[in-house]
Scaffold this motif. Structure first.
Motif, mmCIF file in Angstrom:
data_model
loop_
_atom_site.group_PDB
_atom_site.id
_atom_site.type_symbol
_atom_site.label_atom_id
_atom_site.label_comp_id
_atom_site.label_asym_id
_atom_site.label_seq_id
_atom_site.Cartn_x
_atom_site.Cartn_y
_atom_site.Cartn_z
ATOM 1 N N TYR A 1 11.117 17.587 -13.364
ATOM 2 C CA TYR A 1 12.161 16.785 -13.998
ATOM 3 C C TYR A 1 12.406 15.495 -13.220
ATOM 4 C CZ TYR A 1 16.816 15.724 -15.925
ATOM 5 O OH TYR A 1 17.900 15.119 -16.521
ATOM 6 N N ARG A 2 12.230 15.550 -11.906
ATOM 7 C CA ARG A 2 12.503 14.405 -11.027
ATOM 8 C C ARG A 2 11.248 13.601 -10.699
ATOM 9 N NH1 ARG A 2 13.789 16.007 -6.068
ATOM 10 N NH2 ARG A 2 13.268 18.205 -6.323
ATOM 11 N N ALA A 3 10.133 13.885 -11.368
ATOM 12 C CA ALA A 3 8.858 13.308 -10.953
ATOM 13 C C ALA A 3 8.835 11.782 -11.038
ATOM 14 C CB ALA A 3 7.727 13.891 -11.804
ATOM 15 N N ARG A 4 9.448 11.231 -12.054
ATOM 16 C CA ARG A 4 9.465 9.765 -12.161
ATOM 17 C C ARG A 4 10.270 9.139 -11.019
ATOM 18 N NH1 ARG A 4 9.036 6.772 -17.787
ATOM 19 N NH2 ARG A 4 7.418 8.008 -18.797
ATOM 20 N N GLN A 5 11.412 9.723 -10.746
ATOM 21 C CA GLN A 5 12.237 9.189 -9.661
ATOM 22 C C GLN A 5 11.498 9.254 -8.328
ATOM 23 O OE1 GLN A 5 15.847 11.370 -8.997
ATOM 24 N NE2 GLN A 5 16.540 10.038 -7.338
ATOM 25 N N LEU A 6 10.833 10.367 -8.063
ATOM 26 C CA LEU A 6 10.102 10.524 -6.802
ATOM 27 C C LEU A 6 8.946 9.523 -6.717
ATOM 28 C CD1 LEU A 6 10.022 14.415 -6.647
ATOM 29 C CD2 LEU A 6 11.305 12.901 -5.125
ATOM 30 N N THR A 7 8.219 9.348 -7.814
ATOM 31 C CA THR A 7 7.095 8.409 -7.816
ATOM 32 C C THR A 7 7.585 6.987 -7.584
ATOM 33 O OG1 THR A 7 5.885 9.860 -9.329
ATOM 34 C CG2 THR A 7 5.128 7.578 -9.160
ATOM 35 N N GLU A 8 8.674 6.630 -8.212
ATOM 36 C CA GLU A 8 9.272 5.302 -8.005
ATOM 37 C C GLU A 8 9.647 5.098 -6.533
ATOM 38 O OE1 GLU A 8 13.466 3.138 -9.230
ATOM 39 O OE2 GLU A 8 12.428 4.361 -10.734
ATOM 40 N N GLU A 9 10.261 6.102 -5.934
ATOM 41 C CA GLU A 9 10.682 5.966 -4.538
ATOM 42 C C GLU A 9 9.479 5.849 -3.602
ATOM 43 O OE1 GLU A 9 13.702 5.417 -3.776
ATOM 44 O OE2 GLU A 9 14.563 5.882 -5.730
ATOM 45 N N ILE A 10 8.397 6.546 -3.909
ATOM 46 C CA ILE A 10 7.168 6.397 -3.109
ATOM 47 C C ILE A 10 6.651 4.967 -3.225
ATOM 48 C CG2 ILE A 10 4.743 7.082 -2.899
ATOM 49 C CD1 ILE A 10 5.582 9.873 -3.887
ATOM 50 N N ALA A 11 6.565 4.473 -4.449
ATOM 51 C CA ALA A 11 6.014 3.140 -4.684
ATOM 52 C C ALA A 11 6.820 2.068 -3.970
ATOM 53 C CB ALA A 11 5.960 2.855 -6.182
ATOM 54 N N ILE A 12 8.131 2.118 -4.117
ATOM 55 C CA ILE A 12 8.985 1.101 -3.496
ATOM 56 C C ILE A 12 8.907 1.196 -1.976
ATOM 57 C CG2 ILE A 12 11.383 0.386 -3.176
ATOM 58 C CD1 ILE A 12 11.863 1.144 -6.091
ATOM 59 N N GLY A 13 8.851 2.420 -1.453
ATOM 60 C CA GLY A 13 8.719 2.581 -0.011
ATOM 61 C C GLY A 13 7.423 1.988 0.515
ATOM 62 N N LEU A 14 6.328 2.249 -0.183
ATOM 63 C CA LEU A 14 5.038 1.686 0.242
ATOM 64 C C LEU A 14 5.026 0.164 0.134
ATOM 65 C CD1 LEU A 14 2.619 4.278 -1.411
ATOM 66 C CD2 LEU A 14 2.980 3.944 1.045
ATOM 67 N N GLN A 15 5.580 -0.368 -0.942
ATOM 68 C CA GLN A 15 5.626 -1.818 -1.092
ATOM 69 C C GLN A 15 6.466 -2.455 0.009
ATOM 70 O OE1 GLN A 15 6.991 -1.964 -5.214
ATOM 71 N NE2 GLN A 15 4.979 -2.693 -5.887
ATOM 72 N N ALA A 16 7.611 -1.866 0.300
ATOM 73 C CA ALA A 16 8.474 -2.397 1.356
ATOM 74 C C ALA A 16 7.763 -2.384 2.695
ATOM 75 C CB ALA A 16 9.761 -1.581 1.424
ATOM 76 N N LYS A 17 7.072 -1.302 2.989
ATOM 77 C CA LYS A 17 6.344 -1.191 4.257
ATOM 78 C C LYS A 17 5.255 -2.249 4.362
ATOM 79 C CE LYS A 17 2.575 0.894 6.417
ATOM 80 N NZ LYS A 17 1.134 0.782 6.115
ATOM 81 N N LEU A 18 4.507 -2.466 3.279
ATOM 82 C CA LEU A 18 3.429 -3.458 3.291
ATOM 83 C C LEU A 18 3.975 -4.867 3.512
ATOM 84 C CD1 LEU A 18 1.272 -2.099 0.335
ATOM 85 C CD2 LEU A 18 0.605 -2.139 2.745
ATOM 86 N N LEU A 19 5.048 -5.205 2.811
ATOM 87 C CA LEU A 19 5.632 -6.533 2.955
ATOM 88 C C LEU A 19 6.208 -6.733 4.354
ATOM 89 C CD1 LEU A 19 7.399 -6.836 -0.519
ATOM 90 C CD2 LEU A 19 5.273 -7.925 0.181
#
Length: 549
Positions: A486-504
């Motif tokens: 049920y939470r899969a979209r939220q978790l995937t979004e949080e992974i993506a944003i975390g990775l993007q923030a780390k890269l920047l």
């Protein structure tokens, strides 16, 4: 009174200079920096040359190819069945240029560190000029890993798939120096659920990998039906299996591959997508019998990567158009790009665009180093994470960019309507959002080491308390397995944003990283243009605005 003096009713003023002919690489500082950061420094001259083509003749060809859609003829004038799709010459110009510059072949034909990043960078430029041709280019590129699972077929087909010669003639592969390859997986009753496919495969003689079969059934979506061959799925006695099905039989007769009609699509208009039937079509099994999904996933992983690159490209071109317009358009006697609220909007769009590019090219770097266990597991996860998040962000971002241009961004003379119509295809093709998010959960829960690689990649926040807190929350979220689907979209979004923030953050441009983290991990609004106070929006906008016009 002589009214001829009023024949010219007004002087045209307050319009931006034309971007026609601009080198899309040279006006894109983020692309220059990220492609070099991830190992494609050796290819900058090659990418630069393609940027000139993309902003010049290919941009012009892109408009022509979309204004003149493919036309399907089932029969010739004498009544013979021909199943022919004809394209405007501009489409062939786009295809020929891409093939000659190695967009479907570079990492396989010239494997070296940075090859995937270089190829992705050129694909990023090509897709800004015209995205529909990306379908056959991507499928040809992505078919190579799957074909190599069947060495006897690979020996015949891969060299021609990697050739830098484009030959659109409707003749057998023996008469061509170069071929294009497609894919036909989904059926009416199943869609994404390919295990529900009903197409049957019957062995001509011996059965098993590399052997000839005849296929009977249908495919509801077959993109680029004029490709020379297709990877497809059909049922055998041992289950769903993968096959290579050519348009022509070895004796040069037409294969029993029948196009029923072309799809009337929202966008992607230069590319033909079709419904097809196989009526005893000759095909050869690729990979282990009954293991069709794992075999064709070798191809799907690469096409999903190109969805990331393609959506990043659409966002970049939308940003280019919007920032250029606002840099030259005055309202109330002041340039739009100098007005605080527009700066907020443009900076927010620039952050979205650069974060998408950074994650896409980081994925390219992983593909360049799959022999490294960390990189292989990173690629396994981020293929799904990035495909979900970047493709999901594109439509709304492009809509906002068009709004920056007012009515000028809403008319077909502009490229913005085409970008907007094109954007949804990448989030739907090769598995929609839910498919990607469930695949993220599958990778993290069933493939050893993937979860550990994720948090190793994220690190400890790299000195930023906001990112560190985000990582802590993400770790806690994965420890709680209740209703995790049920939470899969939220978790995937949080992974993506975390990775993007780390890269920047790692890249060292504090204006960009601070704004991204403050807005994506902080208290920004929900629409674009609601960045928090205290950010250097002027510098962020300038970084992504075309210069020299």
């Amino acid at each position: 009174m002589n009214l001829h003096q009023f024949a010219e009713t007004h002087e045209v003023t307050n319009q931006p200079p034309s971007l026609d002919g601009a080198n899309l690489y040279r006006i894109d500082l983020p692309l220059q920096q990220w492609s070099q950061r991830f190992g494609a420094g050796w290819a900058q001259g090659r990418i630069d040359a393609y940027g000139a083509l993309a902003g010049g003749p290919l941009m012009e060809a892109g408009f022509l190819a979309n204004q003149n859609k493919p036309v399907f003829s089932s029969h010739d004038r004498y009544g013979h069945r021909i199943d022919l799709v004809e394209f405007h010459p501009a489409y062939h110009q786009l295809m020929r240029t891409a093939v000659e510059h190695g967009l479907p072949s570079l990492p396989w034909a010239q494997p070296q560190p940075g090859a995937h990043v270089a190829r992705a960078s050129m694909t990023y430029l090509h897709s800004q000029a015209e995205a529909g041709t990306g379908c056959p280019l991507t499928m040809t590129f992505a078919s190579v890993p799957a074909l190599r699972l069947q060495p006897d077929l690979a020996e015949l087909w891969v060299p021609k798939a990697l050739a830098t010669e484009y030959d659109p003639r409707n003749v057998g592969m023996a008469h061509k120096a170069g071929v294009t390859l497609g894919m036909a997986m989904t059926e009416k009753q199943g869609g994404t659920d390919v295990r529900a496919n009903t197409t049957k495969a019957y062995p001509v003689g011996a059965s098993g990998p590399g052997q000839a079969y005849e296929l009977v059934g249908h495919k509801w979506f077959c993109s680029a039906p004029m490709c020379d061959a297709f990877l497809t799925l059909a049922q055998t006695d041992k289950g769903l299996s993968c096959f290579l099905l050519p348009r022509h039989r070895p004796d040069d007769t037409r294969n029993q591959f029948y196009i029923q009609r072309l799809k009337n699509k929202l966008g992607n208009c230069s590319n033909a997508s079709s419904e097809v039937e196989f009526r005893g079509a000759l095909a050869w099994m690729v990979g282990e019998e009954g293991r069709g999904v794992p075999t064709i996933i070798e191809m799907v992983a690469m096409t999903r990567f190109d969805c990331m690159v393609g959506s990043s490209a659409l966002m970049r071109q939308a940003l280019t158009q919007a920032s250029h317009h606002c840099a030259h358009r005055q309202v109330g006697g002041k340039l739009l790009s100098e007005q605080p609220l527009m700066q907020n909007v443009l900076a927010d769009l620039a952050l979205e665009s650069e974060a998408a590019l950074a994650l896409s090219l980081r994925m390219g770097r992983a593909l360049d180093h799959l022999s490294d266990e960390h990189e292989a597991k990173f690629a396994r996860l981020v293929t799904a994470v990035g495909k979900y998040w970047i493709c999901k962000r594109a439509p709304a971002m492009i809509n906002e960019a068009a709004e920056c241009m007012g009515g000028a961004g809403y008319v077909e003379d502009s490229i913005l309507p085409r970008l907007y119509r094109e954007a949804p295809v990448n989030s739907t093709w090769e598995g929609s959002g839910n498919v990607q998010c469930l695949d993220v959960l599958r990778a993290l829960s069933k493939e050893p080491g993937v979860l550990e690689v994720l948090f190793t990649e994220l690190g400890d926040g790299h000195g930023d308390k906001r990112l560190a807190a985000h990582i802590d929350r993400l770790q806690a979220a994965f420890k709680d397995t209740a209703d995790i689907q049920y939470r899969a979209r939220q978790l995937t979004e949080e992974i993506a944003i975390g990775l993007q923030a780390k890269l920047l953050l790692e890249a060292g441009n504090s204006d960009v990283s601070d704004a991204f983290i403050a807005s994506r991990l902080g208290s920004a609004g929900r629409a674009y243009g609601a960045l928090p106070r205290g950010l250097n929006v002027e510098a962020i906008v300038a970084r992504s605005t075309p210069q020299g016009f």
